[in-house]
Design an enzyme around this catalytic site. Structure first.
Site, PDB file in Angstrom:
ATOM      1  N   ALA A  59       0.855  -1.187   0.000  1.00  0.00           N
ATOM      2  CA  ALA A  59       0.000   0.000   0.000  1.00  0.00           C
ATOM      3  C   ALA A  59       0.888   1.232   0.000  1.00  0.00           C
ATOM      4  CB  ALA A  59      -0.924   0.024   1.216  1.00  0.00           C
ATOM      5  N   VAL A  61       0.684   3.814   1.907  1.00  0.00           N
ATOM      6  CA  VAL A  61       0.999   4.302   3.251  1.00  0.00           C
ATOM      7  C   VAL A  61       2.009   3.424   3.986  1.00  0.00           C
ATOM      8  CG1 VAL A  61      -1.183   5.506   3.598  1.00  0.00           C
ATOM      9  CG2 VAL A  61      -0.979   3.109   4.279  1.00  0.00           C
ATOM     10  N   TYR A  62       2.301   2.239   3.481  1.00  0.00           N
ATOM     11  CA  TYR A  62       3.277   1.383   4.151  1.00  0.00           C
ATOM     12  C   TYR A  62       4.658   2.015   4.024  1.00  0.00           C
ATOM     13  CZ  TYR A  62      -0.306  -2.325   4.091  1.00  0.00           C
ATOM     14  OH  TYR A  62      -1.465  -3.062   4.254  1.00  0.00           O
ATOM     15  N   SER A  63       5.175   2.494   5.155  1.00  0.00           N
ATOM     16  CA  SER A  63       6.473   3.162   5.195  1.00  0.00           C
ATOM     17  C   SER A  63       6.561   4.302   4.191  1.00  0.00           C
ATOM     18  CB  SER A  63       7.611   2.156   4.967  1.00  0.00           C
ATOM     19  OG  SER A  63       7.706   1.257   6.055  1.00  0.00           O
ATOM     20  N   ALA A  64       5.457   5.044   4.049  1.00  0.00           N
ATOM     21  CA  ALA A  64       5.406   6.246   3.198  1.00  0.00           C
ATOM     22  C   ALA A  64       5.906   5.970   1.777  1.00  0.00           C
ATOM     23  CB  ALA A  64       6.215   7.372   3.834  1.00  0.00           C
TER      24      ALA A  64
END
Length: 344
Positions: A59, A61-64
């Site tokens: 995704a 948002v996973y670790s920006a």
């Protein structure tokens, strides 16, 4: 590896898929999950592909965005052999255009994901959350355009309620837009809320469940036991407040049942918890994560065998919780139950 149709679509997916939430390691939540870099990620991907795991989930948002970048690098040279699933919609910043599923945000999010993943298409693109401010027709029209442009191939949702999902499906039907084929949901032996409304909806509408956090946010690893302190290395020390809450007594009751069946089968506790999910209705794929090779290989042991009906029933009994209104009468009162038998 077992392969299953994703809902009512023609896409076949592996029963186990790999979650890349541990890739990248940025921020307080995802940094606690793991900080797998490209070289270790390649090794984990090698093991997955050799075992028949051909779908990888991530995704924005996973670790920006770092998770997508690491996954893209790890898949280099074998993109045509795997499926990539990613998600967008949650905030990526503080600005008004940094969250949601408006037309502008979706187009930008997909283009950014393609760049980070270093690919020309996304096999399954999912809305990470329902955006109450974006008209459903605008969202579906945009996804239709992205499908027609070849940037995404199938669409789905994640963490939607029943009415949000059904409104989207009805709007797609009415306007001739591609229907969602997947719902990425939280579902585990210590979190069975999915069964009350979303599972019957999935059965009725042909939505395949892709299960996240199948081990109850790290609680069903076999390391948590009644009367013992939380293990020193558990990520729950840092992440428990981010995830689904679980009552301690309920957790221990489920773990006791898992321990009993582990003794009968010779299988590890996580393997039994994963296998239970794989034998539930609507489940197309269960996402497993791993911070290292040992965890991954253990989780792979969830396929190729079955729990007996008696073992499934005992796990059901240990993990059952009363449903919220208006669902509880359908289990407790004969007249309701006769009209609407449970989906499970």
């Amino acid at each position: 590896m077992e392969y299953r149709r994703l809902g009512a679509s023609g896409l076949q997916v592996p029963a186990l898929s790999f979650g890349a939430g541990t890739f990248g390691g940025r921020g307080p939540l995802f940094g606690a999950w793991g900080d797998t870099g490209v070289e270790e990620a390649r090794r984990l991907v090698d093991i997955c592909v050799d075992a028949g795991i051909t779908m990888f989930d991530t995704a924005d948002v996973y670790s920006a965005g770092a998770s997508e970048e690491v996954l893209g690098a790890a898949l280099k040279g074998r993109r045509d052999k795997v499926l990539i699933s990613t998600k967008a919609g949650l905030p990526m910043g503080d600005g008004p255009a940094d969250a949601g599923t408006s037309r502008s945000r979706l187009i930008t999010s997909v283009d950014d994901a393609l760049r980070r993943l270093d690919t020309d298409h996304i096999d399954l693109f999912q809305l990470h959350a329902f955006d109450a401010g974006a008209p459903v027709e605008e969202v579906l029209s945009t996804l239709d355009d992205l499908v027609r442009a070849g940037k995404i191939r199938y669409t789905g949702v994640s963490n939607f309620s029943g009415w949000q999902t059904m409104k989207s499906l009805a709007t797609a039907e009415r306007h001739g837009r591609p229907r969602y084929v997947a719902h990425q949901v939280y579902y585990s032996l210590v979190g069975r809320d999915y069964e009350w409304e979303l599972m019957p909806l999935g059965l009725d509408q042909g939505l395949g469940a892709i299960v996240w956090s199948p081990l109850g946010w790290g609680r069903l690893t076999g390391r948590i036991r009644r009367g013992r302190p939380l293990p020193a290395g558990s990520r729950l020390h840092d992440t428990a407040d981010y995830g689904p809450p679980v009552d301690d007594e309920h957790l221990y009751r489920v773990v006791d049942a898992l321990d009993e069946i582990a003794g009968e089968t010779g299988r590890a506790v996580p393997q039994i918890a994963l296998r239970w999910l794989l034998q539930r209705p609507t489940v197309s794929s269960v996402i497993i994560g791993a911070r290292n090779e040992e965890q991954l290989r253990q989780n792979l042991g969830a396929v190729g065998w079955n729990l007996t009906p008696d073992q499934m029933a005992r796990l059901d009994a240990a993990s059952e919780r009363p449903g919220p209104y208006p669902h509880f009468p359908y289990r407790r009162q004969e007249g309701f139950a006769r009209l609407n038998p449970p989906a499970v």
